[in-house]
Design a protein around this motif. Structure first.
Motif, PDB file in Angstrom:
ATOM      1  N   LEU A  32      37.904  47.937  35.081  1.00 45.40           N
ATOM      2  CA  LEU A  32      38.934  48.055  36.109  1.00 45.40           C
ATOM      3  C   LEU A  32      38.633  47.138  37.286  1.00 45.40           C
ATOM      4  CD1 LEU A  32      39.562  51.921  36.204  1.00 45.40           C
ATOM      5  CD2 LEU A  32      41.003  50.164  35.177  1.00 45.40           C
ATOM      6  N   ILE A  33      37.363  46.999  37.615  1.00 42.20           N
ATOM      7  CA  ILE A  33      36.975  46.132  38.733  1.00 42.20           C
ATOM      8  C   ILE A  33      37.340  44.694  38.419  1.00 42.20           C
ATOM      9  CG2 ILE A  33      35.030  45.260  40.077  1.00 42.20           C
ATOM     10  CD1 ILE A  33      33.682  47.962  39.683  1.00 42.20           C
ATOM     11  N   ARG A  34      37.074  44.288  37.198  1.00 42.04           N
ATOM     12  CA  ARG A  34      37.424  42.921  36.781  1.00 42.04           C
ATOM     13  C   ARG A  34      38.921  42.676  36.956  1.00 42.04           C
ATOM     14  NH1 ARG A  34      35.266  39.523  32.350  1.00 42.04           N
ATOM     15  NH2 ARG A  34      36.852  37.976  31.846  1.00 42.04           N
ATOM     16  N   GLU A  35      39.745  43.625  36.517  1.00 46.70           N
ATOM     17  CA  GLU A  35      41.191  43.465  36.617  1.00 46.70           C
ATOM     18  C   GLU A  35      41.641  43.384  38.069  1.00 46.70           C
ATOM     19  OE1 GLU A  35      42.757  46.793  34.514  1.00 46.70           O
ATOM     20  OE2 GLU A  35      41.981  46.134  32.555  1.00 46.70           O
ATOM     21  N   ILE A  36      41.043  44.202  38.921  1.00 50.10           N
ATOM     22  CA  ILE A  36      41.439  44.215  40.332  1.00 50.10           C
ATOM     23  C   ILE A  36      41.061  42.909  41.021  1.00 50.10           C
ATOM     24  CG2 ILE A  36      41.023  45.324  42.554  1.00 50.10           C
ATOM     25  CD1 ILE A  36      40.583  47.943  40.928  1.00 50.10           C
ATOM     26  N   VAL A  37      39.847  42.442  40.785  1.00 54.29           N
ATOM     27  CA  VAL A  37      39.397  41.203  41.416  1.00 54.29           C
ATOM     28  C   VAL A  37      40.265  40.029  40.968  1.00 54.29           C
ATOM     29  CG1 VAL A  37      37.476  39.583  41.647  1.00 54.29           C
ATOM     30  CG2 VAL A  37      37.040  42.045  41.695  1.00 54.29           C
ATOM     31  N   GLN A  38      40.579  39.978  39.688  1.00 51.42           N
ATOM     32  CA  GLN A  38      41.434  38.902  39.190  1.00 51.42           C
ATOM     33  C   GLN A  38      42.845  39.000  39.759  1.00 51.42           C
ATOM     34  OE1 GLN A  38      40.837  39.277  34.898  1.00 51.42           O
ATOM     35  NE2 GLN A  38      39.599  37.416  34.915  1.00 51.42           N
ATOM     36  N   LYS A  39      43.330  40.218  39.950  1.00 47.52           N
ATOM     37  CA  LYS A  39      44.676  40.392  40.508  1.00 47.52           C
ATOM     38  C   LYS A  39      44.753  39.812  41.912  1.00 47.52           C
ATOM     39  CE  LYS A  39      47.743  43.997  42.315  1.00 47.52           C
ATOM     40  NZ  LYS A  39      47.980  45.457  42.470  1.00 47.52           N
ATOM     41  N   PHE A  40      43.795  40.151  42.761  1.00 51.09           N
ATOM     42  CA  PHE A  40      43.881  39.764  44.162  1.00 51.09           C
ATOM     43  C   PHE A  40      43.331  38.370  44.451  1.00 51.09           C
ATOM     44  CE2 PHE A  40      44.076  44.439  44.852  1.00 51.09           C
ATOM     45  CZ  PHE A  40      45.255  44.459  45.578  1.00 51.09           C
ATOM     46  N   PHE A  41      42.409  37.871  43.636  1.00 51.74           N
ATOM     47  CA  PHE A  41      41.687  36.661  44.019  1.00 51.74           C
ATOM     48  C   PHE A  41      41.718  35.566  42.955  1.00 51.74           C
ATOM     49  CE2 PHE A  41      39.899  40.159  46.446  1.00 51.74           C
ATOM     50  CZ  PHE A  41      39.960  39.652  47.740  1.00 51.74           C
ATOM     51  N   THR A  42      42.764  35.559  42.138  1.00 51.56           N
ATOM     52  CA  THR A  42      42.855  34.553  41.079  1.00 51.56           C
ATOM     53  C   THR A  42      42.696  33.142  41.628  1.00 51.56           C
ATOM     54  OG1 THR A  42      44.291  35.968  39.762  1.00 51.56           O
ATOM     55  CG2 THR A  42      44.347  33.616  39.290  1.00 51.56           C
ATOM     56  N   VAL A  77      40.375  48.413  48.506  1.00 54.57           N
ATOM     57  CA  VAL A  77      39.001  48.258  48.987  1.00 54.57           C
ATOM     58  C   VAL A  77      38.448  46.898  48.587  1.00 54.57           C
ATOM     59  CG1 VAL A  77      36.654  49.160  48.833  1.00 54.57           C
ATOM     60  CG2 VAL A  77      38.608  50.738  48.903  1.00 54.57           C
ATOM     61  N   PHE A  78      38.669  46.502  47.350  1.00 52.73           N
ATOM     62  CA  PHE A  78      38.139  45.219  46.884  1.00 52.73           C
ATOM     63  C   PHE A  78      38.800  44.054  47.620  1.00 52.73           C
ATOM     64  CE2 PHE A  78      37.444  48.244  43.487  1.00 52.73           C
ATOM     65  CZ  PHE A  78      36.132  47.974  43.115  1.00 52.73           C
ATOM     66  N   ARG A  79      40.115  44.176  47.849  1.00 53.50           N
ATOM     67  CA  ARG A  79      40.797  43.099  48.580  1.00 53.50           C
ATOM     68  C   ARG A  79      40.206  42.934  49.977  1.00 53.50           C
ATOM     69  NH1 ARG A  79      46.747  44.322  50.085  1.00 53.50           N
ATOM     70  NH2 ARG A  79      45.676  45.464  51.748  1.00 53.50           N
ATOM     71  N   GLU A  80      39.962  44.059  50.672  1.00 55.50           N
ATOM     72  CA  GLU A  80      39.467  43.980  52.037  1.00 55.50           C
ATOM     73  C   GLU A  80      38.037  43.452  52.098  1.00 55.50           C
ATOM     74  OE1 GLU A  80      41.215  44.507  54.806  1.00 55.50           O
ATOM     75  OE2 GLU A  80      42.956  44.805  53.532  1.00 55.50           O
ATOM     76  N   LEU A  81      37.171  44.002  51.269  1.00 57.98           N
ATOM     77  CA  LEU A  81      35.754  43.629  51.353  1.00 57.98           C
ATOM     78  C   LEU A  81      35.520  42.199  50.866  1.00 57.98           C
ATOM     79  CD1 LEU A  81      33.991  46.929  50.231  1.00 57.98           C
ATOM     80  CD2 LEU A  81      34.581  46.151  52.538  1.00 57.98           C
ATOM     81  N   ARG A 124      25.892  24.540  52.112  1.00 53.68           N
ATOM     82  CA  ARG A 124      25.658  25.358  50.928  1.00 53.68           C
ATOM     83  C   ARG A 124      26.999  25.759  50.347  1.00 53.68           C
ATOM     84  NH1 ARG A 124      22.465  30.516  51.821  1.00 53.68           N
ATOM     85  NH2 ARG A 124      24.075  30.767  53.413  1.00 53.68           N
ATOM     86  N   GLU A 125      27.078  25.802  49.048  1.00 48.20           N
ATOM     87  CA  GLU A 125      28.312  26.210  48.377  1.00 48.20           C
ATOM     88  C   GLU A 125      28.478  27.719  48.520  1.00 48.20           C
ATOM     89  OE1 GLU A 125      31.762  25.007  46.729  1.00 48.20           O
ATOM     90  OE2 GLU A 125      30.033  23.689  47.057  1.00 48.20           O
ATOM     91  N   GLY A 126      29.623  28.125  49.066  1.00 51.77           N
ATOM     92  CA  GLY A 126      29.871  29.546  49.245  1.00 51.77           C
ATOM     93  C   GLY A 126      30.138  30.246  47.915  1.00 51.77           C
ATOM     94  N   VAL A 127      29.633  31.448  47.788  1.00 51.74           N
ATOM     95  CA  VAL A 127      29.833  32.212  46.562  1.00 51.74           C
ATOM     96  C   VAL A 127      29.809  33.701  46.900  1.00 51.74           C
ATOM     97  CG1 VAL A 127      27.375  32.274  45.972  1.00 51.74           C
ATOM     98  CG2 VAL A 127      29.106  32.534  44.164  1.00 51.74           C
ATOM     99  N   ILE A 128      30.620  34.462  46.176  1.00 46.68           N
ATOM    100  CA  ILE A 128      30.680  35.911  46.355  1.00 46.68           C
ATOM    101  C   ILE A 128      30.318  36.568  45.029  1.00 46.68           C
ATOM    102  CG2 ILE A 128      32.197  37.873  46.861  1.00 46.68           C
ATOM    103  CD1 ILE A 128      33.896  35.923  48.543  1.00 46.68           C
ATOM    104  N   HIS A 129      29.493  37.595  45.103  1.00 48.12           N
ATOM    105  CA  HIS A 129      29.115  38.358  43.916  1.00 48.12           C
ATOM    106  C   HIS A 129      29.578  39.798  44.073  1.00 48.12           C
ATOM    107  CE1 HIS A 129      26.559  35.369  41.888  1.00 48.12           C
ATOM    108  NE2 HIS A 129      26.231  34.975  43.110  1.00 48.12           N
ATOM    109  N   VAL A 130      30.264  40.278  43.063  1.00 52.61           N
ATOM    110  CA  VAL A 130      30.634  41.687  42.987  1.00 52.61           C
ATOM    111  C   VAL A 130      29.804  42.289  41.861  1.00 52.61           C
ATOM    112  CG1 VAL A 130      32.502  43.345  42.626  1.00 52.61           C
ATOM    113  CG2 VAL A 130      32.974  41.155  43.770  1.00 52.61           C
ATOM    114  N   MET A 131      28.979  43.270  42.196  1.00 51.93           N
ATOM    115  CA  MET A 131      28.025  43.798  41.214  1.00 51.93           C
ATOM    116  C   MET A 131      28.146  45.316  41.139  1.00 51.93           C
ATOM    117  SD  MET A 131      24.779  41.429  42.349  1.00 51.93           S
ATOM    118  CE  MET A 131      25.123  41.704  44.080  1.00 51.93           C
ATOM    119  N   LEU A 132      28.217  45.816  39.926  1.00 49.60           N
ATOM    120  CA  LEU A 132      28.247  47.263  39.706  1.00 49.60           C
ATOM    121  C   LEU A 132      26.941  47.678  39.039  1.00 49.60           C
ATOM    122  CD1 LEU A 132      29.843  49.930  39.807  1.00 49.60           C
ATOM    123  CD2 LEU A 132      30.687  49.384  37.502  1.00 49.60           C
TER     124      LEU A 132
END
Length: 642
Positions: A212-222, A56-60, A84-92
């Motif tokens: 877990l979210i941190r680990e997943i985001v780092q795995k897919f988007f390092t 889900v995180f990879r797709e979104l 504008r500088e592009g930026v993505i925020h993942v927030m829980l």
């Protein structure tokens, strides 16, 4: 396969055009059912398309990066848009039980939400490309319209709040439940971009373990080129990726110490790499780096890890169809903009693309490593030799596995000689060209087991190469095919000609006498071993066992395939045609010619035979006790004689 049917646009939509772009006016509270023929697309997505929730995180996040890239492309073409500088925020938000993926990308109008979200068959990226004359089509990440719907793996209620980059387009909010019913209405969002909001259940694992979210985001988007921040509950936003990784920089600007530090951290290795190869092929959008591993801690026995990315998004590792087998022995990073991915982005499409991209990447990787290693050999020979203990197995394996690599590097494989110097096979041949047998390459397969023969070679001023790795035997056979005029002979095989054995007047009588002595003393211990009695120039040699090379190789093969027990010395001796060479110039052998005591003759010959067997580590366990007792007898007799 999911069948998708598009319905006519609901009557509540009014379509009009401004500057050629469709703009839709929506009713205050539009409701409906998603236009999909299947009764439950989300069940299919969960069971068929996506097997792990972290997808889900990879797709979104990929969709968010796609939206930012679209806006950047437009800004580069249209002067009236400020960059504008592009930026993505993942927030829980644990209290509200919401997971939010926010981007400041191109955003969507109401019509676009209906087209790209409600009508699943459309792909936002594909349609965007068509509207912009195919310009830069290979720079869009989001190839798959269904990717967004992976969100329902984590949530039964998903919300989109989005504001188009066009000033005259109002923001819109879209809510959808897992029963496929949706609501779409205007909202008061002012910032350009999109929020995808997943409403989580109380049991959701990410609420209990936000790390877990941190680990997943780092795995897919390092290595995603868009900055991605993650804000966990009660924490400040933390940058999750490296938009400008060290290995993206030009080679001449990379500090070796920094690269070593990066390697050890990224691949969790305690050792620095031996060296690294940075590569890039602009034509196919390929770039990356291979790290050759230090194997001092036994890493030689383990495969390496080669991680594969597409536009900075993790795809997988050690992909067999993409990466040459010999490359997988090392650690590396590969990124390609044009990987042909299946719809869920988790693997490569098996069918060939028009350009057969997978084959192009495979060949390119093989060529890059081949070119780099050839240059290493030609320009940094000292360093090449110093690293050889770590490169030994992987280089020979590469020759056996890859035609491209073999065509260049077969003759640049090096071996240690008996004096500890490295040389190629051709260099060995050139050094012995003046000898009587320049077409023969002598080798030792075990410096300990064949120590006696090695010392004999050294005393005789001869040299040999060490083929002491398990991969050396198949490499040797391949080299014999490449150079059929050369013969490889182990130093305990077919070597009597090296010692220039000869006969003298009266040798017939001496040979017959010694033959009787040895046959009587050894009897069945000889098995099928032949006797050869001659004169050698080197009197220090008394007896030596010589094995026929072809028969010995066959015995080794039978052992490898389990037809001969490695501990069954007798079986190997029966299979291998061996000869016991006896030197009449040796003092002990000359003593046997004049000895008259049968007991002394028997003890001496059996002891010489045991010593010959020991030089090959071929003494059977049941003979060791007799050897010890005989040694003590000889020692006692020697002391009494004094």
């Amino acid at each position: 396969m999911v069948q998708v049917r598009l319905k006519k646009m609901p009557a509540c939509f009014k379509v009009h055009y401004e500057s050629g772009a469709p703009i839709m006016k929506i009713a205050e509270n539009q409701q409906g059912m998603l236009s999909i023929e299947s009764r439950n697309i989300f069940t299919i997505l969960k069971k068929w398309l996506y097997t792990e929730q972290d997808i889900v995180f990879r797709e979104l996040i990929s969709n968010a990066a796609d939206a930012i890239e679209k806006l950047e492309r437009l800004q580069s073409k249209e002067s009236n848009h400020s960059h504008r500088e592009g930026v993505i925020h993942v927030m829980l938000d644990a209290d509200a039980r919401k997971l939010i993926i926010r981007d400041n990308g191109i955003g969507m109008s109401e019509a676009e939400v209906h087209q790209y979200i409600n009508q699943i068959a459309f792909s936002g990226a594909a349609d965007f490309i068509n509207h912009h004359d195919q310009l830069g089509k290979d720079t869009i990440i989001g190839h798959f319209g269904v990717g967004f719907y992976s969100a329902f793996m984590l949530s039964d209620h998903v919300t989109i709040e989005t504001k188009s980059y066009r000033d005259d387009i109002p923001a819109v909010r879209w809510d959808c439940l897992s029963d496929m019913s949706y609501q779409m209405k205007p909202c008061d969002r002012n910032d350009i971009g999109t929020d995808v909001i997943l409403h989580l259940s109380e049991e959701n694992p990410y609420l209990k373990k936000p790390e877990l979210i941190r680990e997943i985001v780092q795995k897919f988007f390092t290595f995603s080129k868009t900055a991605i921040y993650y804000k966990a509950p009660d924490s400040e936003p933390v940058l999750m990726n490296d938009p400008t990784p060290l290995w993206h920089q030009p080679k001449e600007l990379i500090d070796s110490n920094e690269m070593n530090t990066f390697y050890k951290t990224f691949f969790n290795d305690v050792n620095d790499p031996l060296f690294w190869i940075k590569f890039e092929s602009i034509d196919i959008g390929l770039r990356g780096v291979f790290f050759f591993r230090n194997t001092r801690n036994g890493a030689e026995e383990l495969d390496g890890t080669v991680k594969v990315y597409s536009r900075g998004v993790y795809v997988g590792e050690n992909i067999q169809t993409l990466i040459p087998k010999f490359v997988n022995l090392q650690n590396g990073i590969i990124e390609c903009d044009n990987l042909p991915l299946v719809v869920n982005r988790s693997s490569l499409r098996e069918e060939e693309t028009p350009e057969d991209m997978i084959s192009l990447i495979y060949e390119s990787l093989s060529q890059e490593v081949t070119i780099a290693m050839n240059e290493f050999f030609e320009k940094k020979r000292d360093q090449y030799e110093s690293h050889w203990p770590h490169l030994n197995a992987s280089m020979k394996y590469a020759v056996l596995q890859d035609k491209t690599f073999a065509s260049v590097m077969t003759r640049k494989i090096i071996f240690q000689d008996l004096h500890g110097h490295y040389m190629t096979i051709q260099e060995y041949v050139d050094n012995v060209a003046a000898t009587a047998h320049p077409e023969i390459i002598y080798y030792a397969s075990d410096a300990i087991e064949q120590a006696h023969y090695i010392e004999i070679f050294k005393k005789c001023g001869l040299n040999a190469l060490l083929f002491d790795h398990v991969i050396d035997q198949p490499f040797m056979r391949k080299y014999e095919v490449v150079r059929p005029g050369l013969k490889f002979i182990r130093i305990d095989s077919n070597i009597e000609s090296l010692f220039q054995g000869y006969s003298e007047e009266g040798d017939e009588h001496r040979i017959a006498l010694l033959e009787r002595h040895f046959l009587n003393a050894l009897g069945d211990r000889l098995l099928n071993m032949n006797l050869k009695i001659t004169n050698l120039e080197h009197p220090s040699i008394s007896t030596i066992i010589i094995n026929d090379e072809k028969s010995r190789r066959m015995a080794d093969m039978l052992e490898i395939y389990g037809f001969i027990n490695p501990t069954d010395v007798s079986a190997k001796k029966i299979q291998a045609k061996s000869t016991l060479l006896i030197n009449m110039k040796n003092g002990i052998i000359q003593y046997l010619l004049t000895a008259e005591e049968p007991v002394i003759i028997n003890i001496t010959i059996n002891h010489l035979y045991d010593l010959a067997l020991m030089s090959q580590q071929a003494l059977k366990p049941e003979d060791i006790e007799a050897f010890i007792n005989r040694s003590e007898t000889i020692l006692a007799a020697s002391l009494n004689h004094q």
